[in-house]
Design a protein around this motif. Structure first.
Motif, PDB file in Angstrom:
ATOM      1  N   LYS A  45       0.730  -1.509   0.406  1.00 33.89           N
ATOM      2  CA  LYS A  45       0.105   0.081  -0.114  1.00 33.89           C
ATOM      3  C   LYS A  45       0.907   1.391  -0.167  1.00 33.89           C
ATOM      4  O   LYS A  45       1.690   1.693   0.609  1.00 33.89           O
ATOM      5  CB  LYS A  45      -0.654   0.189   1.052  1.00 33.89           C
ATOM      6  CG  LYS A  45      -1.940   0.890   1.454  1.00 33.89           C
ATOM      7  CD  LYS A  45      -2.736   1.379   2.510  1.00 33.89           C
ATOM      8  CE  LYS A  45      -3.828  -0.383   2.772  1.00 33.89           C
ATOM      9  NZ  LYS A  45      -4.654   0.244   3.770  1.00 33.89           N
ATOM     10  N   ILE A  82       1.126   8.366  -2.415  1.00 36.00           N
ATOM     11  CA  ILE A  82       1.916   9.591  -3.222  1.00 36.00           C
ATOM     12  C   ILE A  82       1.074  10.441  -3.055  1.00 36.00           C
ATOM     13  O   ILE A  82       0.212  10.759  -3.314  1.00 36.00           O
ATOM     14  CB  ILE A  82       2.058   8.687  -5.012  1.00 36.00           C
ATOM     15  CG1 ILE A  82       2.541   7.299  -4.608  1.00 36.00           C
ATOM     16  CG2 ILE A  82       2.627   9.529  -5.427  1.00 36.00           C
ATOM     17  CD1 ILE A  82       2.193   6.679  -6.445  1.00 36.00           C
ATOM     18  N   ALA A 103       1.983  14.590  -4.745  1.00 36.59           N
ATOM     19  CA  ALA A 103       2.414  14.734  -6.020  1.00 36.59           C
ATOM     20  C   ALA A 103       1.928  16.378  -6.091  1.00 36.59           C
ATOM     21  O   ALA A 103       2.937  16.138  -6.930  1.00 36.59           O
ATOM     22  CB  ALA A 103       1.054  13.816  -7.308  1.00 36.59           C
ATOM     23  N   VAL A 157       1.357  14.354 -11.007  1.00 35.87           N
ATOM     24  CA  VAL A 157       0.076  14.010 -11.174  1.00 35.87           C
ATOM     25  C   VAL A 157      -0.452  13.310 -12.487  1.00 35.87           C
ATOM     26  O   VAL A 157      -0.741  12.005 -12.590  1.00 35.87           O
ATOM     27  CB  VAL A 157      -1.039  15.258 -11.498  1.00 35.87           C
ATOM     28  CG1 VAL A 157      -0.923  15.632  -9.591  1.00 35.87           C
ATOM     29  CG2 VAL A 157      -1.222  15.940 -11.874  1.00 35.87           C
ATOM     30  N   ALA A 167       2.402   9.246 -11.609  1.00 32.37           N
ATOM     31  CA  ALA A 167       2.647   8.663 -10.835  1.00 32.37           C
ATOM     32  C   ALA A 167       1.447   7.507 -10.212  1.00 32.37           C
ATOM     33  O   ALA A 167       2.097   6.570 -10.035  1.00 32.37           O
ATOM     34  CB  ALA A 167       2.776   9.739  -9.485  1.00 32.37           C
ATOM     35  N   GLU A 168       0.066   7.682 -10.315  1.00 24.59           N
ATOM     36  CA  GLU A 168      -0.555   6.698 -10.475  1.00 24.59           C
ATOM     37  C   GLU A 168      -0.541   6.067 -11.356  1.00 24.59           C
ATOM     38  O   GLU A 168      -0.577   4.249 -11.170  1.00 24.59           O
ATOM     39  CB  GLU A 168      -1.937   7.320 -10.097  1.00 24.59           C
ATOM     40  CG  GLU A 168      -2.912   6.536  -9.769  1.00 24.59           C
ATOM     41  CD  GLU A 168      -4.024   7.511  -9.435  1.00 24.59           C
ATOM     42  OE1 GLU A 168      -5.149   6.281  -8.714  1.00 24.59           O
ATOM     43  OE2 GLU A 168      -4.413   8.347  -9.705  1.00 24.59           O
ATOM     44  N   PRO A 169      -0.820   5.731 -12.396  1.00 27.11           N
ATOM     45  CA  PRO A 169      -0.439   5.089 -13.593  1.00 27.11           C
ATOM     46  C   PRO A 169       0.833   4.047 -13.211  1.00 27.11           C
ATOM     47  O   PRO A 169       0.503   2.529 -13.917  1.00 27.11           O
ATOM     48  CB  PRO A 169      -0.814   5.085 -14.635  1.00 27.11           C
ATOM     49  CG  PRO A 169      -0.850   6.939 -14.632  1.00 27.11           C
ATOM     50  CD  PRO A 169      -1.078   6.893 -13.080  1.00 27.11           C
ATOM     51  N   ARG A 174       0.474   2.051 -10.020  1.00 27.76           N
ATOM     52  CA  ARG A 174      -0.515   0.964 -10.439  1.00 27.76           C
ATOM     53  C   ARG A 174      -0.223  -0.983 -11.300  1.00 27.76           C
ATOM     54  O   ARG A 174      -0.467  -1.420 -11.286  1.00 27.76           O
ATOM     55  CB  ARG A 174      -2.241   1.599 -10.636  1.00 27.76           C
ATOM     56  CG  ARG A 174      -2.298   2.805  -9.282  1.00 27.76           C
ATOM     57  CD  ARG A 174      -4.221   3.072  -9.454  1.00 27.76           C
ATOM     58  NE  ARG A 174      -4.792   3.263  -9.197  1.00 27.76           N
ATOM     59  CZ  ARG A 174      -5.006   3.176  -7.890  1.00 27.76           C
ATOM     60  NH1 ARG A 174      -5.138   2.499  -7.743  1.00 27.76           N
ATOM     61  NH2 ARG A 174      -5.691   4.343  -6.385  1.00 27.76           N
ATOM     62  N   GLU A 182      -1.439  -0.908  -4.667  1.00 26.68           N
ATOM     63  CA  GLU A 182      -2.226   0.003  -4.026  1.00 26.68           C
ATOM     64  C   GLU A 182      -1.832   0.947  -3.757  1.00 26.68           C
ATOM     65  O   GLU A 182      -1.375   1.587  -3.344  1.00 26.68           O
ATOM     66  CB  GLU A 182      -3.362  -0.816  -3.243  1.00 26.68           C
ATOM     67  CG  GLU A 182      -4.234   0.136  -2.680  1.00 26.68           C
ATOM     68  CD  GLU A 182      -5.103  -0.252  -0.974  1.00 26.68           C
ATOM     69  OE1 GLU A 182      -5.482  -0.419  -0.311  1.00 26.68           O
ATOM     70  OE2 GLU A 182      -4.558  -1.650   0.098  1.00 26.68           O
ATOM     71  N   VAL A 183      -2.685   1.927  -4.786  1.00 31.77           N
ATOM     72  CA  VAL A 183      -2.191   3.154  -4.202  1.00 31.77           C
ATOM     73  C   VAL A 183      -3.202   4.147  -3.724  1.00 31.77           C
ATOM     74  O   VAL A 183      -4.456   4.435  -4.637  1.00 31.77           O
ATOM     75  CB  VAL A 183      -1.660   4.699  -6.050  1.00 31.77           C
ATOM     76  CG1 VAL A 183      -1.293   5.816  -5.972  1.00 31.77           C
ATOM     77  CG2 VAL A 183      -0.528   2.822  -6.938  1.00 31.77           C
ATOM     78  N   MET A 203      -3.414   8.444  -3.332  1.00 29.84           N
ATOM     79  CA  MET A 203      -3.181   9.873  -3.678  1.00 29.84           C
ATOM     80  C   MET A 203      -3.289  10.734  -3.053  1.00 29.84           C
ATOM     81  O   MET A 203      -4.496  10.891  -2.728  1.00 29.84           O
ATOM     82  CB  MET A 203      -3.352   9.714  -5.675  1.00 29.84           C
ATOM     83  CG  MET A 203      -3.158   8.948  -6.320  1.00 29.84           C
ATOM     84  SD  MET A 203      -1.764   8.682  -6.870  1.00 29.84           S
ATOM     85  CE  MET A 203      -0.749  10.832  -7.447  1.00 29.84           C
ATOM     86  N   ASP A 250      -3.237  15.986  -5.781  1.00 32.81           N
ATOM     87  CA  ASP A 250      -2.940  15.835  -6.889  1.00 32.81           C
ATOM     88  C   ASP A 250      -3.969  15.871  -7.553  1.00 32.81           C
ATOM     89  O   ASP A 250      -4.794  15.392  -9.034  1.00 32.81           O
ATOM     90  CB  ASP A 250      -3.621  14.074  -7.155  1.00 32.81           C
ATOM     91  CG  ASP A 250      -4.089  13.485  -6.571  1.00 32.81           C
ATOM     92  OD1 ASP A 250      -5.389  13.778  -5.544  1.00 32.81           O
ATOM     93  OD2 ASP A 250      -4.902  12.172  -7.061  1.00 32.81           O
TER      94      ASP A 250
END
Length: 449
Positions: A178, A181, A183, A189, A192-194, A197, A202-203, A205, A208
């Motif tokens: 887990k 992040i 950002a 933004v 980072a998330e893609p 993942r 498990e992200v 944010m 963001d």
């Protein structure tokens, strides 16, 4: 004498104050286009930006100057600075421009300049461009039939995200981790998330939702307190904090404790050495890195080389020596096997990969050394150069002599703001505090404050 434009990391300042105005950036675009045109008839320049409201204003001015000087432009919109460096190479561009003021407040902005190999320009190259900007009689333009065009970029931020995922290697999965992040409401933004993942994490944010003025505001690498709270509240394994253009990283462990660039560099370098992947068994850092890092690396058979402050100088030494890992205590971490500048996303992947491979918690991976007490204070100055005062020089020399081999003193001007940074490192914290206060008092006196 005209105001100097280039600092340690490109051009940067408060928008619409001093030289940081659209007309100067139009002239900058013309000057850059002219210098690039000498090496190729129709150079292409890739341009990205962070999330500041002023970004589009400066972008429009720079684009106008480049087109007027006969250069083509490919716009890649909001993305991290390291992504822009990578895309410069992938798109075969003559240069890349990142419109950002990095960790500075939203009202500041500027530009970082990358050459065709994805590295920031040398001092000599910056001086050539600046000389043209400062000479209003120097004509950089081309006839109308040779004006530049806005063209499509073959590779964009999604291409960079795919590349970042590949740096983890084929056998690394972050499934079960887990990750929080932060950002910084900035350029991170966009990617980072893609990335995380895709690697199975498990992200969660934070910061963001950029609105043009909230970049770096009580969030990100400059303000990791909120990230620490969220990591603890959600029982997360680790937290990652970026700065506004995502070339700087801090890591928060599962207990909410913050690890700076020194700890991150140390963890990645020691792991690389154990796997036989640390080029030259050497890490490149700056004069600001903690003595504790030097000792920890030495015990592992790793040499620490130091440069002036600025990730540009770190990268120059990495290239000269053929080394693979370097960075700054502030969080620029350069993994030269993959990228040409500090990259928060790829550095984070490296840390998380160690956690997964070794089956260790973030606190275990990032407890590389016990820092030697180090105090850093910033002094805003008004005069030209208070450091040139003999009284200031004498005080700094006296403190250094008293420390001997038991500590260090570093006093320098910021390359991006009217600040003097005073750092004293000593095994006795009380002495460090006293020494910093003595030096600051002398600087303020010399500055007439």
């Amino acid at each position: 004498m005209a105001e100097k434009l280039f600092g340690t990391d490109g051009i940067r300042g408060t928008v619409n104050k001093g030289a940081i105005r659209p007309d100067m950036f139009l002239r900058f675009g013309e000057a850059l286009g002219y210098t690039l045109r000498k090496a190729g008839d129709r150079p292409v320049v890739v341009i990205g930006r962070d999330t500041r409201a002023s970004g589009l204003i400066l972008q429009s001015a720079i684009v106008s100057g480049l087109l007027n000087a006969g250069a083509d432009v490919a716009l890649v919109d909001v993305l991290p600075t390291p992504a822009l460096g990578w895309l410069t190479v992938q798109n075969g561009a003559a240069a890349g421009l990142m419109i950002t003021a990095s960790h500075n407040p939203f009202h500041d902005n500027g530009v970082k300049v990358f050459g065709p190999a994805g590295y920031k320009l040398s001092g000599a190259q910056q001086d050539e461009i600046e000389a043209i900007i400062q000479d209003p009689g120097f004509d950089c333009t081309v006839p109308a039939e040779r004006f530049g065009r806005v063209v499509d970029a073959e590779f964009d931020v999604s291409s960079y995200a795919d590349f970042a995922v590949r740096t983890a290697g084929p056998d690394v999965s972050l499934s079960g981790l887990k990750v929080v992040i932060d950002a910084a409401n900035g350029a991170g933004v966009s990617a980072a998330e893609p990335v995380f993942r895709s690697l199975g994490a498990e992200v969660i944010m934070l910061a963001d939702v950029p609105d043009g003025v909230n970049i770096n505001t009580k969030c990100g690498a400059l303000h990791p307190e909120g990230l620490s709270e969220v990591v603890r509240a959600n029982s997360a394994n680790v937290g990652i904090a970026f700065d506004g253009d995502a070339d700087r990283i801090l890591v928060v462990d599962e207990n909410g404790e913050v690890a700076d660039g020194d700890q991150i560099m140390g963890a990645i370098a020691i792991d690389a050495k154990a796997q036989g992947r640390l080029a030259g068994d050497t890490v490149v850092a700056t004069i600001m890195s903690n003595l504790g890092l030097e000792g920890a690396l030495s015990r592992e058979g790793i040499k620490l080389e130091r440069t002036k402050v600025g990730d540009r100088y770190v990268v120059e030494r990495l290239r000269e020596g053929g080394f693979s890992i370097g960075g700054e205590q502030s969080g620029h971490v350069v993994l030269a096997d993959h990228v040409t500048t500090g990259d928060a996303i790829i550095a984070a992947i490296a840390v998380l990969s160690i956690m997964v491979r070794e089956g260790k918690k973030a606190s275990e991976v990032l407890s590389v050394f016990e820092p030697v007490p180090q105090l850093l204070e910033n002094v805003r100055y008004q005069s030209d150069d208070p450091l040139s005062a003999e009284t200031v020089k004498a005080r700094i020399e006296s403190v250094s002599e008293n420390l001997g081999d038991s500590g260090r003193v570093v006093v320098r001007k910021s390359g991006t703001e009217p600040l003097i940074r005073v750092m004293v490192e000593a095994y006795e914290r009380e002495y460090a505090e006293r020494a910093v206060n003595e030096i600051i008092a002398e600087i303020l006196k010399a500055d007439g404050q």
